[in-house]
Design a protein around this motif. Structure first.
Motif, PDB file in Angstrom:
ATOM      1  N   ASN A   1       7.203   5.357  13.913  1.00  0.00           N
ATOM      2  CA  ASN A   1       7.812   4.035  13.769  1.00  0.00           C
ATOM      3  C   ASN A   1       8.836   4.104  12.623  1.00  0.00           C
ATOM      4  OD1 ASN A   1       8.444   1.414  12.998  1.00  0.00           O
ATOM      5  ND2 ASN A   1       6.354   0.647  13.178  1.00  0.00           N
ATOM      6  N   PRO A   2      10.110   3.838  12.882  1.00  0.00           N
ATOM      7  CA  PRO A   2      11.134   3.970  11.835  1.00  0.00           C
ATOM      8  C   PRO A   2      10.922   3.024  10.658  1.00  0.00           C
ATOM      9  CG  PRO A   2      12.032   2.900  13.806  1.00  0.00           C
ATOM     10  CD  PRO A   2      10.687   3.414  14.178  1.00  0.00           C
ATOM     11  N   ASN A   3      10.113   1.990  10.832  1.00  0.00           N
ATOM     12  CA  ASN A   3       9.851   1.057   9.734  1.00  0.00           C
ATOM     13  C   ASN A   3       8.783   1.565   8.766  1.00  0.00           C
ATOM     14  OD1 ASN A   3      11.671  -0.845  10.777  1.00  0.00           O
ATOM     15  ND2 ASN A   3      10.112  -1.707  12.133  1.00  0.00           N
ATOM     16  N   ILE A   4       8.058   2.581   9.170  1.00  0.00           N
ATOM     17  CA  ILE A   4       6.967   3.094   8.334  1.00  0.00           C
ATOM     18  C   ILE A   4       7.490   4.197   7.418  1.00  0.00           C
ATOM     19  CG2 ILE A   4       4.757   4.325   8.337  1.00  0.00           C
ATOM     20  CD1 ILE A   4       4.482   1.417   9.151  1.00  0.00           C
ATOM     21  N   GLU A   5       7.341   3.982   6.118  1.00  0.00           N
ATOM     22  CA  GLU A   5       7.830   4.940   5.128  1.00  0.00           C
ATOM     23  C   GLU A   5       6.702   5.597   4.339  1.00  0.00           C
ATOM     24  OE1 GLU A   5      10.443   2.564   2.789  1.00  0.00           O
ATOM     25  OE2 GLU A   5      11.985   2.416   4.356  1.00  0.00           O
ATOM     26  N   ILE A   6       5.514   5.009   4.356  1.00  0.00           N
ATOM     27  CA  ILE A   6       4.393   5.556   3.579  1.00  0.00           C
ATOM     28  C   ILE A   6       3.737   6.708   4.346  1.00  0.00           C
ATOM     29  CG2 ILE A   6       3.884   3.400   2.362  1.00  0.00           C
ATOM     30  CD1 ILE A   6       1.669   2.874   4.435  1.00  0.00           C
TER      31      ILE A   6
ATOM     32  N   ILE B   1       0.841  -1.197   0.000  1.00  0.00           N
ATOM     33  CA  ILE B   1       0.000   0.000   0.000  1.00  0.00           C
ATOM     34  C   ILE B   1       0.879   1.252   0.000  1.00  0.00           C
ATOM     35  CG2 ILE B   1      -1.882  -1.195   1.186  1.00  0.00           C
ATOM     36  CD1 ILE B   1      -1.285   0.616   3.648  1.00  0.00           C
ATOM     37  N   LYS B   2       0.345   2.343  -0.552  1.00  0.00           N
ATOM     38  CA  LYS B   2       1.123   3.565  -0.726  1.00  0.00           C
ATOM     39  C   LYS B   2       0.790   4.658   0.286  1.00  0.00           C
ATOM     40  CE  LYS B   2       3.203   1.804  -4.262  1.00  0.00           C
ATOM     41  NZ  LYS B   2       4.585   1.289  -4.060  1.00  0.00           N
ATOM     42  N   ALA B   3      -0.272   4.470   1.075  1.00  0.00           N
ATOM     43  CA  ALA B   3      -0.619   5.407   2.154  1.00  0.00           C
ATOM     44  C   ALA B   3      -1.638   4.726   3.048  1.00  0.00           C
ATOM     45  CB  ALA B   3      -1.179   6.717   1.609  1.00  0.00           C
ATOM     46  N   LEU B   4      -1.704   5.180   4.296  1.00  0.00           N
ATOM     47  CA  LEU B   4      -2.643   4.616   5.267  1.00  0.00           C
ATOM     48  C   LEU B   4      -3.342   5.746   6.001  1.00  0.00           C
ATOM     49  CD1 LEU B   4      -3.707   2.094   6.850  1.00  0.00           C
ATOM     50  CD2 LEU B   4      -1.788   2.436   8.431  1.00  0.00           C
ATOM     51  N   THR B   5      -4.669   5.691   6.010  1.00  0.00           N
ATOM     52  CA  THR B   5      -5.449   6.643   6.818  1.00  0.00           C
ATOM     53  C   THR B   5      -5.992   5.899   8.024  1.00  0.00           C
ATOM     54  OG1 THR B   5      -6.099   7.933   4.881  1.00  0.00           O
ATOM     55  CG2 THR B   5      -7.423   8.204   6.871  1.00  0.00           C
TER      56      THR B   5
END
Length: 329
Positions: free
Chosen positions: A194-199, A165-169
């Motif tokens: 969270n350092p693992n989250i890039e989106i 996925i490219k973004a999360l709401t």
């Protein structure tokens, strides 16, 4: 700048939430006019799309002036979700969004919407099926978890990012809360940090004023805000927030004339899109929202509800305008 796949949005974009019976093209057009950066269709049943249900197909209508615009689908079957994503792709939206947050019983009972919050493995499989079946960017809207004892948004965010996925709401409530109580944005802040989250991570829940939007922007570090109920009957909220961000000034509330102009446009576009009878009938739910908090509107509300044609709506608009000009509130 915030990027969702190849879609470029301004810094800290404001998103219009997908809302059943609200976020249709006429309302989206008003919100776009008043500053919404990204909008979504009403949510569409994957099963309905595959069955070629007329109501589901109608919700696929999008227009170039709305762009960027996403179409939101929901369902609990991998094959149906994949197939519906391919159908969605044919109308060329800018992205596909998956609804894992709708708390309504009739959706949850089918193992869709927030019902999927009980089964993260299924959520991941459904998401992967959609991502694999379309070249469009796929985004997700979800909640914190099923209830306070099963908040699983940390795992959800990482695993859905992993499948593409490219973004999360994130609506900062659990399914058990429905729309009650206070949204807890601390969870959104934790996901964003969270350092693992890039989106991009967008926050949703309780933002109904420019002041609150700025407070949440500064406090919770999300990439943008999605506004739902705060925009119903009040599409001006997007530009009001942007103006406040830029200047620190609160814009004056829309005048009676501006509210009536919005009603006039909304009704006209509703009729143009749906036909006169259904357009006027479905418009009836909106009148009170445009005049929330305005004294002496009750009499005019009754007249709006009784109007059967655009001409009659225009007559009520003129009468309402004249009354408020003569009686300064």
């Amino acid at each position: 700048m915030v990027k969702i796949g190849n879609i470029e949005l301004p810094d800290f974009p404001l998103l219009l939430a997908p809302m059943e019976d609200v976020s249709d093209p006429p309302f989206r057009k008003l919100c776009k006019m008043h500053g919404a950066d990204l909008m979504y269709s009403e949510f569409i049943s994957s099963e309905g799309l595959i069955r070629d249900a007329i109501k589901s197909r109608k919700k696929l209508d999008i227009f170039d002036y709305e762009r960027p615009v996403g179409i939101q689908i929901f369902g609990g079957d991998e094959e149906a979700m994949a197939m519906s994503a391919r159908i969605v792709e044919t109308v060329e939206p800018d992205l596909v969004d998956i609804n894992f947050g709708c708390p309504v019983k009739k959706v949850v009972c089918k193992g869709a919407g927030a019902g999927v919050l009980k089964d993260i493995d299924l959520m991941v499989r459904l998401t992967k099926a959609v991502v694999s079946s379309t070249h469009l960017p796929v985004t997700v809207k979800t909640r914190l978890g099923w209830d306070n004892d099963s908040i699983n948004i940390d795992e959800v965010a990482e695993r859905l990012q992993d499948v593409g996925i490219k973004a999360l709401t994130i609506h900062a409530r659990t399914r058990a809360q429905m729309y009650k109580g206070e949204a807890d944005w601390e969870h959104i802040s934790r996901i964003k940090n969270n350092p693992n989250i890039e989106i991009p991570i967008f926050g949703n829940g309780d933002v109904d004023s420019p002041e609150k939007a700025l407070e949440y922007k500064n406090k919770y570090n999300c990439d943008g805000i999605m506004i739902g109920r705060g925009a119903i009957g009040y599409p001006w909220i997007f530009n009001e927030i942007k103006h406040f961000f830029e200047t620190g000034e609160i814009l004056p509330e829309p005048t009676i004339a501006e509210r009536l102009e919005a009603v006039k446009n909304h009704a006209l576009w509703s009729v143009e899109w749906k036909g006169e009878r259904p357009g006027i009938v479905e418009m009836r739910q909106h009148y009170s929202n445009y005049f929330r908090g305005i004294p002496h509107f009750k009499e005019f509300k009754t007249k709006f509800l009784q109007a059967l044609t655009l001409e009659q709506i225009d007559e009520v608009i003129e009468e309402t305008k004249h009354f408020y000009q003569e009686n300064v509130i």
